[in-house]
Design a protein around this motif. Structure first.
Motif, PDB file in Angstrom:
ATOM      1  N   LEU A  34     -52.402  10.542  12.798  1.00 52.17           N
ATOM      2  CA  LEU A  34     -51.343  11.661  12.910  1.00 52.17           C
ATOM      3  C   LEU A  34     -51.761  13.002  12.701  1.00 52.17           C
ATOM      4  O   LEU A  34     -51.522  13.880  13.096  1.00 52.17           O
ATOM      5  CB  LEU A  34     -50.479  11.172  11.691  1.00 52.17           C
ATOM      6  CG  LEU A  34     -49.171  10.392  12.164  1.00 52.17           C
ATOM      7  CD1 LEU A  34     -48.288  10.268  11.068  1.00 52.17           C
ATOM      8  CD2 LEU A  34     -48.391  11.007  13.353  1.00 52.17           C
ATOM      9  N   ASN A  42     -44.889  11.681   6.397  1.00 51.74           N
ATOM     10  CA  ASN A  42     -45.766  10.315   6.689  1.00 51.74           C
ATOM     11  C   ASN A  42     -45.941   9.812   5.305  1.00 51.74           C
ATOM     12  O   ASN A  42     -46.680  10.273   4.485  1.00 51.74           O
ATOM     13  CB  ASN A  42     -46.813  10.709   7.460  1.00 51.74           C
ATOM     14  CG  ASN A  42     -47.681   9.465   7.497  1.00 51.74           C
ATOM     15  OD1 ASN A  42     -47.578   8.290   7.871  1.00 51.74           O
ATOM     16  ND2 ASN A  42     -49.070   9.581   7.326  1.00 51.74           N
ATOM     17  N   GLY A  61     -41.085   9.472  10.155  1.00 48.45           N
ATOM     18  CA  GLY A  61     -41.885   8.065  10.411  1.00 48.45           C
ATOM     19  C   GLY A  61     -41.413   6.758   9.939  1.00 48.45           C
ATOM     20  O   GLY A  61     -40.463   6.828   9.032  1.00 48.45           O
ATOM     21  N   SER A 106     -44.880   2.623  16.490  1.00 50.66           N
ATOM     22  CA  SER A 106     -45.550   3.106  15.588  1.00 50.66           C
ATOM     23  C   SER A 106     -45.931   4.278  15.184  1.00 50.66           C
ATOM     24  O   SER A 106     -46.137   5.263  16.111  1.00 50.66           O
ATOM     25  CB  SER A 106     -47.015   2.200  15.178  1.00 50.66           C
ATOM     26  OG  SER A 106     -47.796   2.670  14.393  1.00 50.66           O
ATOM     27  N   PRO A 107     -46.083   4.892  13.884  1.00 47.67           N
ATOM     28  CA  PRO A 107     -46.295   6.271  13.535  1.00 47.67           C
ATOM     29  C   PRO A 107     -47.694   6.713  14.039  1.00 47.67           C
ATOM     30  O   PRO A 107     -47.736   8.118  14.392  1.00 47.67           O
ATOM     31  CB  PRO A 107     -46.302   6.521  11.910  1.00 47.67           C
ATOM     32  CG  PRO A 107     -45.304   5.214  11.863  1.00 47.67           C
ATOM     33  CD  PRO A 107     -45.535   4.306  12.675  1.00 47.67           C
ATOM     34  N   LEU A 108     -48.526   5.985  14.095  1.00 47.40           N
ATOM     35  CA  LEU A 108     -49.776   6.318  14.622  1.00 47.40           C
ATOM     36  C   LEU A 108     -50.069   6.661  16.253  1.00 47.40           C
ATOM     37  O   LEU A 108     -50.929   7.179  16.635  1.00 47.40           O
ATOM     38  CB  LEU A 108     -50.964   5.239  14.325  1.00 47.40           C
ATOM     39  CG  LEU A 108     -50.691   3.734  14.992  1.00 47.40           C
ATOM     40  CD1 LEU A 108     -51.530   3.742  16.191  1.00 47.40           C
ATOM     41  CD2 LEU A 108     -51.388   2.733  14.052  1.00 47.40           C
ATOM     42  N   THR A 118     -52.871   5.007  10.771  1.00 49.22           N
ATOM     43  CA  THR A 118     -51.803   6.009  10.918  1.00 49.22           C
ATOM     44  C   THR A 118     -52.137   7.227  10.421  1.00 49.22           C
ATOM     45  O   THR A 118     -51.960   8.471  11.152  1.00 49.22           O
ATOM     46  CB  THR A 118     -50.525   5.660  10.265  1.00 49.22           C
ATOM     47  OG1 THR A 118     -50.043   4.237  10.855  1.00 49.22           O
ATOM     48  CG2 THR A 118     -49.327   6.281  10.150  1.00 49.22           C
ATOM     49  N   GLN A 119     -52.644   7.478   9.165  1.00 41.68           N
ATOM     50  CA  GLN A 119     -53.193   8.733   8.739  1.00 41.68           C
ATOM     51  C   GLN A 119     -53.964   9.484   9.534  1.00 41.68           C
ATOM     52  O   GLN A 119     -53.745  10.941   9.830  1.00 41.68           O
ATOM     53  CB  GLN A 119     -53.440   8.684   7.104  1.00 41.68           C
ATOM     54  CG  GLN A 119     -53.786  10.101   6.603  1.00 41.68           C
ATOM     55  CD  GLN A 119     -54.246  10.005   5.308  1.00 41.68           C
ATOM     56  OE1 GLN A 119     -55.255   9.608   4.909  1.00 41.68           O
ATOM     57  NE2 GLN A 119     -53.586  10.556   4.289  1.00 41.68           N
ATOM     58  N   GLU A 134     -53.038  -0.596   8.880  1.00 42.24           N
ATOM     59  CA  GLU A 134     -52.136   0.250   9.457  1.00 42.24           C
ATOM     60  C   GLU A 134     -52.251   1.764   8.738  1.00 42.24           C
ATOM     61  O   GLU A 134     -52.090   2.657   9.581  1.00 42.24           O
ATOM     62  CB  GLU A 134     -50.830  -0.359   9.554  1.00 42.24           C
ATOM     63  CG  GLU A 134     -49.601   0.724  10.198  1.00 42.24           C
ATOM     64  CD  GLU A 134     -48.327   0.010  10.170  1.00 42.24           C
ATOM     65  OE1 GLU A 134     -47.485   0.307  10.762  1.00 42.24           O
ATOM     66  OE2 GLU A 134     -48.147  -0.896   9.421  1.00 42.24           O
ATOM     67  N   ARG A 135     -52.170   1.618   7.489  1.00 40.20           N
ATOM     68  CA  ARG A 135     -52.183   3.078   6.672  1.00 40.20           C
ATOM     69  C   ARG A 135     -53.281   4.044   7.172  1.00 40.20           C
ATOM     70  O   ARG A 135     -53.124   5.129   7.544  1.00 40.20           O
ATOM     71  CB  ARG A 135     -51.990   3.017   5.258  1.00 40.20           C
ATOM     72  CG  ARG A 135     -50.615   2.587   4.890  1.00 40.20           C
ATOM     73  CD  ARG A 135     -50.512   1.852   3.526  1.00 40.20           C
ATOM     74  NE  ARG A 135     -49.318   1.475   3.029  1.00 40.20           N
ATOM     75  CZ  ARG A 135     -48.427   2.511   2.708  1.00 40.20           C
ATOM     76  NH1 ARG A 135     -48.762   3.550   2.361  1.00 40.20           N
ATOM     77  NH2 ARG A 135     -47.180   1.931   2.218  1.00 40.20           N
TER      78      ARG A 135
END
Length: 361
Positions: free
Chosen positions: A286, A243, A15, A221-223, A282-283, A278-279
Motif C-alpha cells: 500500500l 489501513n 480496507g 485484498s488491501p495489498l 499489505t503495509q 498478510e500485514r
C-alpha cells in the motif's frame, strides 16, 4: 440520488482487517467529524470499500454518521449496529457436508489400498482427494447479509446503489475468472447492496465464496491496492485511506493468547503467523502504491495507520468489549492527530468540501 461534482472529489477508501480493523476505521472517522466543524463522513464524494471496510463504507454512503456508529460500538446496550459472532461465524453446512462425503470416500479407498498392500500411485491420488475435499470456506456470510438487510430496512438505507445519498463502490474478485469486479453506480449497479457487501467481505479461508447471479466472489485484498487506484480513476483528487493491517511489533511486549501471555507472535498460533504475513505484505504494498500515485500527482493521498507497537491491540478478542474500546479510541486518537495541524492538506481538502456543500445548499 444526490449527484456530486465529478471533479475535485474527496474519496474515502476503507480496507480490510476484520472486525477490529473496521472498529479502528470507525474511530478515525469519528475524529474527522469531531475535528472538522459541520463536516460529516456522509459528505465524502466517493466511498470505496474492500474486505471488512465494505460494510462500513456502505453504511456511511447510506447517510449514517461515523460519530453515531462510534457511540453505538462503545455502548454494549446500543443496538444501532448489531454485531455478534452468530452472523459472522456461522458454519457453512453445505460445504461441511460436501467435505465429509468426499473425505469419507477417500478414506475408504486409502484404507483399502493399505490393507491390500497396493500402496502406490492410487494411495497418493487419494491423498490428493483429501486435499481437494477441504471446504471452500469455514463460515457462510449469508446470515451476515441477512442481518445487514434488516438493519438497512430499520435505518431507511436503500439496497439500491443508485438511491444511496453517497456514491458507493465495492471491490470483489471473481473467483473463476481471476479478475476484480466493482459493484456500484457506473459499474455493476443492479446487485443489492447487502449482497455486494457479502461478496466484497468474503475473506478466503474463513468465508466460503459468495454466489451472486451464478458467479462466485471473494474479497479483494488491501495489498492489491485496487481501492486507491479506483479512487484515482474515478476522479478523486484527495483520498483518505485507512489501513489497519500493519505488522505487529511484539518484541518486549506481552502477547495475549488463549492460554496465557506469550512473548512472540508464534505463541498466538498458525492463524496469527499467517495474519502477520498478510500485514507485512499489505503495509509495504500500500505504501508503494500510494507513493507511486503521489509521484504521478494523481491525487493527494492520506494513509492513516496505527503504530506497529499499538497494533498489539488487534491481537485481543474482537468481541471483547474492553478491546473494542481500546481500538475505537486508538483510531480516534490517530484521526485527531492527523487533523491537528491547521495546514494539513487533508484538513484543507475536507474544509473546502464543507464550504462547497454550504454553497450548493
Amino acid at each position: 440520488m444526490n449527484e456530486k461534482n465529478s471533479r475535485g472529489k474527496v474519496a474515502l477508501c476503507l480496507g480490510g482487517g476484520g472486525i477490529t480493523g473496521a472498529m479502528y476505521e470507525v474511530g478515525v472517522l469519528a475524529a474527522v467529524e469531531d475535528a472538522i466543524e459541520d463536516f460529516r463522513t456522509s459528505d465524502f464524494d466517493l466511498y470505496i470499500g474492500i474486505g471488512s471496510g465494505a460494510p462500513l463504507a456502505s453504511i456511511l454512503a447510506g447517510g449514517v454518521s461515523a460519530l453515531r456508529a462510534y457511540r453505538a460500538l462503545l455502548d454494549p446496550a446500543d443496538d444501532f449496529l448489531p454485531l455478534s459472532r452468530a452472523e459472522l461465524l456461522q458454519i457453512d453446512t453445505p460445504e461441511v457436508k460436501r467435505m465429509g462425503k468426499s473425505a469419507l470416500l477417500a478414506l475408504r479407498r486409502t484404507i483399502a489400498s493399505i490393507v491390500t498392500g497396493r500402496v502406490g500411485a492410487n494411495f497418493w491420488g487419494e491423498i490428493d482427494r483429501f486435499y481437494d475435499s477441504l471446504p471452500a470456506g469455514i463460515s457462510s456470510l449469508d446470515p451476515f447479509a441477512e442481518m445487514l438487510a434488516k438493519m438497512f430496512r430499520r435505518r431507511g438505507i436503500s439496497e439500491d446503489f443508485r438511491e444511496l445519498p453517497g456514491r458507493l463502490l465495492l471491490i470483489a474478485n471473481d473467483l473463476d475468472r481471476g479478475e476484480p469486479v466493482v459493484f456500484g453506480l457506473g459499474h455493476r449497479e443492479n446487485v443489492p447492496v447487502t449482497r455486494a457487501i457479502a461478496g466484497a467481505s468474503a475473506s478466503p479461508g474463513l468465508y466460503a465464496p459468495v454466489t451472486i447471479d451464478g458467479r462466485d466472489y471473494i474479497a479483494s485484498s488491501p495489498l492489491e491496492g485496487r481501492h486507491l487506484e479506483l479512487a484515482v480513476n474515478e476522479g478523486a483528487t484527495a483520498i483518505l485511506a485507512i489501513n489497519a493491517l500493519v505488522p505487529v511489533t511484539a518484541e518486549g511486549c506481552s502477547i495475549p493468547t488463549g492460554h496465557g501471555p506469550g512473548e512472540r507472535v508464534r505463541d498466538k498460533g498458525l492463524l496469527w503467523v499467517l495474519n502477520q504475513q498478510e500485514r507485512i505484505a499489505t503495509q509495504a504494498t500500500l505504501r508503494l502504491i500510494a507513493d507511486s500515485l503521489r509521484a504521478q500527482r494523481s491525487a493527494d493521498i492520506h494513509l492513516i495507520e496505527p503504530d506497529r507497537r499499538d497494533a498489539l491491540m488487534f491481537m485481543r478478542p474482537s468481541m471483547d468489549f474492553a478491546a473494542r474500546r481500546v481500538i475505537l479510541k486508538e483510531g480516534y486518537t490517530a484521526g485527531r492527530r492527523l487533523l491537528s495541524d491547521a495546514d494539513s492538506s487533508l484538513r484543507r481538502a475536507l474544509e473546502a468540501k464543507r464550504e462547497a456543500l454550504k454553497t450548493e445548499g
